[in-house]
Design a protein around this motif. Sequence first.
Motif, PDB file in Angstrom:
ATOM      1  N   VAL A 519       0.847  -1.199   0.000  1.00 18.21           N
ATOM      2  CA  VAL A 519       0.000   0.000   0.000  1.00 18.21           C
ATOM      3  C   VAL A 519       0.882   1.248   0.000  1.00 18.21           C
ATOM      4  CG1 VAL A 519      -1.779   1.284   1.246  1.00 18.21           C
ATOM      5  CG2 VAL A 519      -1.845  -1.223   1.213  1.00 18.21           C
ATOM      6  N   LEU A 520       1.920   1.231   0.827  1.00 14.86           N
ATOM      7  CA  LEU A 520       2.830   2.378   0.886  1.00 14.86           C
ATOM      8  C   LEU A 520       3.486   2.627  -0.471  1.00 14.86           C
ATOM      9  CD1 LEU A 520       4.509   1.676   4.341  1.00 14.86           C
ATOM     10  CD2 LEU A 520       2.882   3.501   3.820  1.00 14.86           C
ATOM     11  N   TRP A 521       3.836   1.555  -1.158  1.00 13.91           N
ATOM     12  CA  TRP A 521       4.432   1.701  -2.490  1.00 13.91           C
ATOM     13  C   TRP A 521       3.437   2.357  -3.450  1.00 13.91           C
ATOM     14  CZ3 TRP A 521       6.403  -2.985  -5.883  1.00 13.91           C
ATOM     15  CH2 TRP A 521       7.145  -2.488  -6.969  1.00 13.91           C
ATOM     16  N   GLY A 522       2.193   1.910  -3.377  1.00 14.42           N
ATOM     17  CA  GLY A 522       1.171   2.492  -4.242  1.00 14.42           C
ATOM     18  C   GLY A 522       0.951   3.965  -3.944  1.00 14.42           C
ATOM     19  N   ILE A 523       0.851   4.318  -2.653  1.00 14.14           N
ATOM     20  CA  ILE A 523       0.676   5.725  -2.267  1.00 14.14           C
ATOM     21  C   ILE A 523       1.874   6.537  -2.746  1.00 14.14           C
ATOM     22  CG2 ILE A 523       0.457   7.317  -0.318  1.00 14.14           C
ATOM     23  CD1 ILE A 523      -0.804   4.938   1.244  1.00 14.14           C
ATOM     24  N   GLY A 524       3.067   5.977  -2.554  1.00 14.74           N
ATOM     25  CA  GLY A 524       4.279   6.668  -2.978  1.00 14.74           C
ATOM     26  C   GLY A 524       4.310   6.928  -4.468  1.00 14.74           C
ATOM     27  N   ASN A 525       3.797   6.007  -5.253  1.00 13.00           N
ATOM     28  CA  ASN A 525       3.768   6.189  -6.699  1.00 13.00           C
ATOM     29  C   ASN A 525       2.770   7.256  -7.124  1.00 13.00           C
ATOM     30  OD1 ASN A 525       5.655   4.589  -8.208  1.00 13.00           O
ATOM     31  ND2 ASN A 525       4.644   2.763  -7.404  1.00 13.00           N
ATOM     32  N   VAL A 526       1.599   7.282  -6.444  1.00 11.24           N
ATOM     33  CA  VAL A 526       0.587   8.292  -6.797  1.00 11.24           C
ATOM     34  C   VAL A 526       1.090   9.689  -6.451  1.00 11.24           C
ATOM     35  CG1 VAL A 526      -1.745   9.119  -6.329  1.00 11.24           C
ATOM     36  CG2 VAL A 526      -1.323   6.657  -6.535  1.00 11.24           C
ATOM     37  N   TRP A 527       1.746   9.817  -5.276  1.00  7.58           N
ATOM     38  CA  TRP A 527       2.209  11.140  -4.833  1.00  7.58           C
ATOM     39  C   TRP A 527       3.740  11.189  -4.809  1.00  7.58           C
ATOM     40  CZ3 TRP A 527      -2.310   9.076  -2.531  1.00  7.58           C
ATOM     41  CH2 TRP A 527      -3.469   9.826  -2.778  1.00  7.58           C
ATOM     42  N   LYS A 528       4.358  10.651  -5.847  1.00 12.18           N
ATOM     43  CA  LYS A 528       5.820  10.630  -5.923  1.00 12.18           C
ATOM     44  C   LYS A 528       6.359  12.058  -5.928  1.00 12.18           C
ATOM     45  CE  LYS A 528       7.668   7.533  -8.523  1.00 12.18           C
ATOM     46  NZ  LYS A 528       8.091   6.771  -9.717  1.00 12.18           N
ATOM     47  N   GLY A 529       7.379  12.283  -5.107  1.00 12.29           N
ATOM     48  CA  GLY A 529       7.967  13.609  -5.019  1.00 12.29           C
ATOM     49  C   GLY A 529       7.288  14.508  -4.014  1.00 12.29           C
ATOM     50  N   SER A 530       6.159  14.049  -3.455  1.00  7.61           N
ATOM     51  CA  SER A 530       5.410  14.867  -2.485  1.00  7.61           C
ATOM     52  C   SER A 530       5.579  14.379  -1.058  1.00  7.61           C
ATOM     53  CB  SER A 530       3.918  14.867  -2.827  1.00  7.61           C
ATOM     54  OG  SER A 530       3.692  15.363  -4.128  1.00  7.61           O
ATOM     55  N   LEU A 531       6.100  13.168  -0.880  1.00 13.29           N
ATOM     56  CA  LEU A 531       6.205  12.565   0.445  1.00 13.29           C
ATOM     57  C   LEU A 531       7.649  12.649   0.940  1.00 13.29           C
ATOM     58  CD1 LEU A 531       4.033   9.417  -0.315  1.00 13.29           C
ATOM     59  CD2 LEU A 531       3.310  11.431   0.985  1.00 13.29           C
ATOM     60  N   GLU A 532       7.846  13.451   1.972  1.00 11.99           N
ATOM     61  CA  GLU A 532       9.200  13.632   2.495  1.00 11.99           C
ATOM     62  C   GLU A 532       9.603  12.416   3.331  1.00 11.99           C
ATOM     63  OE1 GLU A 532      11.830  16.951   4.971  1.00 11.99           O
ATOM     64  OE2 GLU A 532       9.663  17.215   4.680  1.00 11.99           O
ATOM     65  N   PRO A 533      10.803  11.887   3.071  1.00 10.57           N
ATOM     66  CA  PRO A 533      11.222  10.700   3.830  1.00 10.57           C
ATOM     67  C   PRO A 533      11.455  11.022   5.300  1.00 10.57           C
ATOM     68  CG  PRO A 533      12.997  11.475   2.410  1.00 10.57           C
ATOM     69  CD  PRO A 533      11.791  12.277   2.056  1.00 10.57           C
ATOM     70  N   ASN A 534      10.812  10.234   6.152  1.00  8.07           N
ATOM     71  CA  ASN A 534      10.985  10.335   7.601  1.00  8.07           C
ATOM     72  C   ASN A 534      12.081   9.344   7.996  1.00  8.07           C
ATOM     73  OD1 ASN A 534      10.377   8.940  10.258  1.00  8.07           O
ATOM     74  ND2 ASN A 534       9.035  10.717  10.453  1.00  8.07           N
ATOM     75  N   ASP A 535      13.040   9.805   8.792  1.00 11.57           N
ATOM     76  CA  ASP A 535      14.190   8.954   9.137  1.00 11.57           C
ATOM     77  C   ASP A 535      13.747   7.618   9.719  1.00 11.57           C
ATOM     78  OD1 ASP A 535      15.774  10.993   8.293  1.00 11.57           O
ATOM     79  OD2 ASP A 535      16.377  11.671  10.298  1.00 11.57           O
ATOM     80  N   GLN A 536      12.744   7.659  10.603  1.00 13.16           N
ATOM     81  CA  GLN A 536      12.286   6.427  11.244  1.00 13.16           C
ATOM     82  C   GLN A 536      11.610   5.503  10.238  1.00 13.16           C
ATOM     83  OE1 GLN A 536       9.629   7.093  14.505  1.00 13.16           O
ATOM     84  NE2 GLN A 536       9.603   4.956  15.150  1.00 13.16           N
ATOM     85  N   HIS A 537      10.785   6.069   9.362  1.00 11.53           N
ATOM     86  CA  HIS A 537      10.124   5.255   8.345  1.00 11.53           C
ATOM     87  C   HIS A 537      11.150   4.574   7.439  1.00 11.53           C
ATOM     88  CE1 HIS A 537       6.237   7.919   8.601  1.00 11.53           C
ATOM     89  NE2 HIS A 537       6.438   7.195   9.683  1.00 11.53           N
ATOM     90  N   VAL A 538      12.151   5.336   7.020  1.00 12.05           N
ATOM     91  CA  VAL A 538      13.185   4.783   6.141  1.00 12.05           C
ATOM     92  C   VAL A 538      13.922   3.654   6.848  1.00 12.05           C
ATOM     93  CG1 VAL A 538      15.378   5.284   4.982  1.00 12.05           C
ATOM     94  CG2 VAL A 538      13.463   6.885   4.782  1.00 12.05           C
ATOM     95  N   ALA A 539      14.281   3.878   8.106  1.00  8.62           N
ATOM     96  CA  ALA A 539      15.012   2.843   8.855  1.00  8.62           C
ATOM     97  C   ALA A 539      14.177   1.573   8.999  1.00  8.62           C
ATOM     98  CB  ALA A 539      15.401   3.388  10.228  1.00  8.62           C
ATOM     99  N   VAL A 540      12.877   1.732   9.278  1.00  5.83           N
ATOM    100  CA  VAL A 540      12.001   0.564   9.437  1.00  5.83           C
ATOM    101  C   VAL A 540      11.862  -0.190   8.112  1.00  5.83           C
ATOM    102  CG1 VAL A 540       9.627  -0.156   9.873  1.00  5.83           C
ATOM    103  CG2 VAL A 540      10.719   1.482  11.395  1.00  5.83           C
ATOM    104  N   LEU A 541      11.701   0.535   7.007  1.00  2.31           N
ATOM    105  CA  LEU A 541      11.583  -0.118   5.695  1.00  2.31           C
ATOM    106  C   LEU A 541      12.845  -0.881   5.340  1.00  2.31           C
ATOM    107  CD1 LEU A 541       9.746   2.711   3.724  1.00  2.31           C
ATOM    108  CD2 LEU A 541       8.847   0.417   4.166  1.00  2.31           C
ATOM    109  N   ILE A 542      14.007  -0.301   5.639  1.00  2.00           N
ATOM    110  CA  ILE A 542      15.269  -0.995   5.363  1.00  2.00           C
ATOM    111  C   ILE A 542      15.390  -2.246   6.221  1.00  2.00           C
ATOM    112  CG2 ILE A 542      17.774  -0.799   5.648  1.00  2.00           C
ATOM    113  CD1 ILE A 542      17.531   2.137   4.745  1.00  2.00           C
ATOM    114  N   GLN A 543      15.055  -2.105   7.497  1.00  2.00           N
ATOM    115  CA  GLN A 543      15.117  -3.267   8.408  1.00  2.00           C
ATOM    116  C   GLN A 543      14.148  -4.365   7.963  1.00  2.00           C
ATOM    117  OE1 GLN A 543      14.014  -2.321  12.400  1.00  2.00           O
ATOM    118  NE2 GLN A 543      14.597  -4.317  13.234  1.00  2.00           N
ATOM    119  N   PHE A 544      12.951  -3.963   7.568  1.00  5.65           N
ATOM    120  CA  PHE A 544      11.949  -4.936   7.145  1.00  5.65           C
ATOM    121  C   PHE A 544      12.386  -5.625   5.863  1.00  5.65           C
ATOM    122  CE2 PHE A 544       7.618  -5.986   5.390  1.00  5.65           C
ATOM    123  CZ  PHE A 544       7.288  -6.904   6.371  1.00  5.65           C
ATOM    124  N   CYS A 545      12.991  -4.853   4.954  1.00  9.87           N
ATOM    125  CA  CYS A 545      13.489  -5.422   3.698  1.00  9.87           C
ATOM    126  C   CYS A 545      14.574  -6.460   3.974  1.00  9.87           C
ATOM    127  CB  CYS A 545      14.031  -4.302   2.816  1.00  9.87           C
ATOM    128  SG  CYS A 545      14.503  -4.829   1.149  1.00  9.87           S
TER     129      CYS A 545
END
Length: 677
Positions: A519-545
Amino acid sequence: MGKSQKKRSMRRHNPMRVPDSHLPKGLQSASQTSSKNEAILPILQKMESADAGERKWACVAVSNLIQNDPSTRRLLQGKNVVGALITRLTDSEEEVIVEAVGSLRNLCIDGGYDICAEMYNKNILTPLKTFVPKISNTLSQYLAASASTPDNAQKIVYEFADNVITTLWCLSETSNKALNAINEIRLIPFLMSFLAAKDKLPLAPVTAAAQCLYVLTDDNYPAIADIRADGGYLSCLLSIAKAEPLSNEKAKESDPRTIALSVLTAGILRNVSPLPPPSAASFVDIDRDIVLPLLQPIISSVSLSDISNTVLQLVSRQANEPQAEKLSLKNAPKSDHKSTTEIELEVLETKLRTVQLALEILTGACATLPDPDLTVDQTDEDEEIDENAAVDDAASDAEMETDDVVSSPSPSSSAFLPSLVPPLLALIHPTTLSFPPLASPSIHPPTTSALSAIHISALECMNNIFLSVATSPNPSAAADKESGHKVWNEVWTSLTAVGTQSGLGQERRREMWEVAVGVLWGIGNVWKGSLEPNDQHVAVLIQFCDSASDPIIRVKCIGTLETLAQFPNSIEGNKVIANYLLSILPTDASLSPAGIEPLIQAVSALIDIYSDETMPYDVNFREGNFLDRLVASVEGVKKAVRSIDWRKEGGKDLRRRGDDIWENLVAFIEYRKDLGL
């Protein structure tokens, strides 16, 4: 980014009602964790008694013992209770047969696939299919002269029919082998007869018949063909599904079983569509005219937090109620004996399961896929693959998983997609009972199972919505940045509440994250360039990956990170994401430990992120010597692509995509060299 589709390997519409994954495996552990260990042996002994009363009592006792008790269910299963109950299906006493079927039905519903598979392997279908004509004949007699039949006799037959049909429904979801065996019984006329006589029959067996039809028509051509071939069947289904439309208020007040029947018929119609001409039904747009008007009020009318709080109150009240001695031979309880509190809990569970079912059907509608040609030949399949490849090439930020189909939304469906988002967002937030506490079961497992299923189903539906929007770009949607931020933040709020706990019994938490990242990927694609990366979100996505074993989950994480990296003014966020993506690339001819599909996605992401050298974050590409790191990966990427086995399922598409990405990588490197930056 793959659409959520029903897969044959994951068919169960009614997931395990009383989960037991928190329990250690093995018969000994079941004996240690069950509080009813001493009651097991007398039950099994009486199951073989010469006294029919004792045999009946034993069958009833099984149902009473397993209620919300996975330990005892496992213990009974280990003692071959399934085999003993199947033997009782050919008992000389009808009352014993009736109670045996009831217990087997409850085992199916509570225990899920494993018990159903055991029943199939122990040949339960042989006695079950003998009951179908007997039930049919008896019901015909009742309907012809109901006044002359005692109410108690009718009630027993209706309950028996409900139990037989529900067992057949559960078995049909067990495996293709079981489904094929049930297809041979040709159940469609039998099941449709219940729907045709719904005004003269109790709701329970009618709803069970609709549930069985819904499952049998799910990507199962023999059942689909049987329904399509009879105009009367189609008219009957349409009349139920097109009953008076529900408002949100009516949906709250109506009997959840009546609503469930309407939802099921809508699902059946969707399964068998397109409806064949020349019937009037063939001119009905199932999604626009039936599915959406019926289901949107249903998913909008429920408050999960209110239901959760009510269940907590009922369970507390139940704990203080005096308990009858359910295993007393003297009292000889019936398997359908329920207290007022138990009935209230079941009503709430039915409401939740109906919402879950509505979400499942909406997920299919939001996939906006063309109706499958059930007799497609190989040439058509090859043409479809080529078309999919063309879509992939044109929109690399909306890749599909290799086993999904790409298509654009139909005109009739695209307009409703955004309007479904608010009620779906309300359904993804967990309640107190949504997930079991760590290392212990839920205080009411059926509610917990239903709630977690709703959260996941709502996310699956959102996944398809945002994929549809992303693959058919809508400038007005992309321009509404406030909505993008709201949806993005709500999904993260939900995930934060779910937590990242793992271990036995916490599998649904993990599944929630796996669906949500799509879902996050889909939202990111619709509003690409509008969503500022949050340090915690990025860290969690990397850890989850990094922790994901499924390459498709890794692909989704990488795709989501790619969209965040393209926020123009987040130089540091872009650098963190880019360095992570570069770490996935091989530095020589050795294969990437991340896997081939994640590697391909990482290469594609880096090309997309740095395809515009005028972006503020492009400074990271130049100062970080990213070009040299890409050059060093070329041979390793080529080797990885060449290692793809095109003979495996999805291999041809993946190999084609890998070749394209490798060629794009080489061209991109030359492009950046020519820039001289």
